[in-house]
Design an enzyme around this catalytic site. Structure first.
Site, PDB file in Angstrom:
ATOM      1  CD  GLU A 154      56.087  44.477  15.473  1.00 56.28           C
ATOM      2  OE1 GLU A 154      56.006  44.826  16.663  1.00 56.28           O
ATOM      3  OE2 GLU A 154      55.596  45.143  14.542  1.00 56.28           O
ATOM      4  CE1 TYR A 206      51.747  45.085  18.686  1.00 57.64           C
ATOM      5  CE2 TYR A 206      53.888  44.054  19.008  1.00 57.64           C
ATOM      6  CZ  TYR A 206      53.085  44.995  18.383  1.00 57.64           C
ATOM      7  OH  TYR A 206      53.620  45.816  17.440  1.00 57.64           O
ATOM      8  CG  ASP A 259      50.951  48.868  20.810  1.00 59.64           C
ATOM      9  OD1 ASP A 259      49.800  49.324  20.658  1.00 59.64           O
ATOM     10  OD2 ASP A 259      51.962  49.471  20.429  1.00 59.64           O
TER      11      ASP A 259
END
Length: 387
Positions: A74, A157, A175
């Site tokens: 991520e 996020y 996102d």
DNA sequence: CACTCGTGGTT
DNA sequence: TAACCAAGAGT
């Protein structure tokens, strides 16, 4: 500029209901529970059939993945394409298989491994985060959004993504993909970034409790593979029938965005300085700011002005006095997020043991250092035009 | 809140 | 080809 309906709807008139596509700030009605459930079911059916196989994604039906590889992916995926991330992710995970291993790594080794991926604050925060997890959390990532959000480099996020993917919690994951899909599905014409709260509310209304992690990844996959910025594949989309943006013929132009400021061009002279034994002078950039903590070939200040005269730059900005130098033909050009850069390379030779801040690196060992792409372009230019 | 912060792929 | 864009965060 958001398009406006020629005639404002009048909610008081039963014959003139507000269209689903109404998009003024706060005027978009979130879907009711039944509609949300139907959309969610269609989405997961599509995801279960067409899900992409990604290195950080566990097999279908597998138990929730360990947070470490998910977190690593991520962070790398922030503002970065899947294709660019893949080789970096594989190398990082092979070299540092656990958060403990990463926490124990040398800063320079991590920066060198990250070199070329961009947004280098991510790499600095990656290390800070790994060390915080080991030092403050017993080597385990926090299992709540708030706990994750408090760690370096983990924002709204990423905290939501890890909480839902790894811990099965219901979290609203927003996102760029989610924003684009929501803007189209509900025909939100209000431009970004002002529309962010509206788009988040819509994503929230669609987020289920069951399989929340799969739902979040499915919406992002939808945005990445079908509901793409240009030329979306609406014919393959599980939400085609419900999509107000498509019905209005707006889908491809959404989400609307504020116009971007033009990028200025900055120019400077880069100093390719070799010692008598051939070693090249490199310096480490300041820890914060542009290319923070990365290695560089020294240069004059990068300024939005005409290209400095090489002789003047040598006199004013060289890291040590240069007598034996020449300017190479051509320029090194590179584009950053908010400016273009043009560099003239000056090649110089100095004595056997000059006094200067920096490190001397044999040309055969440049690969192992944390050199960002712009500096690799300088190296390529010098090796091509200078020898 | 507006700005900073990289790079490579796509159209 | 120049412009646009990507699984955003920090300040």
């Amino acid at each position: 500029m958001a398009r406006r309906a020629a005639r404002a709807p009048n909610p008081a008139d039963p014959a003139d209901p507000a269209p689903e596509a109404a998009s003024g700030p706060g005027t978009v009605a979130p879907p009711d529970a039944a509609t949300a459930a139907d959309l969610g079911a269609r989405l997961l059916a599509w995801y279960d059939r067409d899900r992409r196989d990604l290195p950080w994604r566990p097999a279908p039906g597998a138990p929730p993945p360990d947070p470490y590889p998910v977190w690593l992916s991520e962070i790398m995926l922030q503002q970065t394409t899947v294709a660019a991330v893949k080789p970096y992710y594989v190398r990082f995970l092979a070299r540092w298989p656990t958060v403990q291993a990463l926490a124990a790594a040398d800063d320079a080794a991590v920066m060198a491994e990250w070199a070329g991926l961009g947004y280098y604050a991510r790499a600095r925060n990656l290390l800070k985060c790994a060390r915080a997890v080991v030092a403050d959390h017993g080597g385990r990532f926090p299992d709540t959004e708030a706990g994750l959000r408090a760690l370096p480099g983990i924002g709204a996020y990423t905290a939501a993504a890890i909480a839902t993917i790894c811990f099965g919690q219901r979290a609203v994951v927003v996102d760029g993909n989610v924003e684009r899909v929501m803007a189209r599905l509900f025909a939100v014409e209000d431009p970004l970034p002002g529309a962010k709260p509206t788009l988040r509310r819509l994503a929230d209304a669609l987020t289920p409790t069951a399989r929340a992690g799969d739902h979040a990844q499915a919406v992002m996959d939808l945005g990445a593979t079908l509901c793409t910025p240009r030329a979306p594949a609406c014919g393959l989309c599980p939400w085609m029938a419900a999509c107000a943006g498509r019905r209005a013929g707006l889908a491809e132009r959404l989400p609307a965005k504020a116009p971007k400021a033009p990028r200025p061009t900055r120019r400077a002279v880069a100093f390719w300085i070799q010692r008598k034994d051939g070693a090249l002078l490199l310096r480490q950039r300041p820890a914060s700011g542009l290319l923070g903590g990365m290695m560089e070939v020294p240069s004059s200040p990068w300024e939005a002005a005409p290209m400095p005269d090489p002789a003047a730059a040598v006199a004013a900005a060289a890291p040590l006095p240069l007598s034996d130098w020449r300017a190479l033909p051509g320029l090194v050009a590179h584009t950053f997020t908010h400016f273009h850069l043009e560099l003239t390379v000056v090649m110089a030779r100095v004595g056997a043991n000059p006094r200067v801040r920096g490190i001397w690196v044999p040309l055969t060992e440049l690969e192992g250092h944390a050199l960002p792409t712009v500096m690799r372009k300088v190296i390529r230019h010098a090796l091509t035009k200078g020898f």
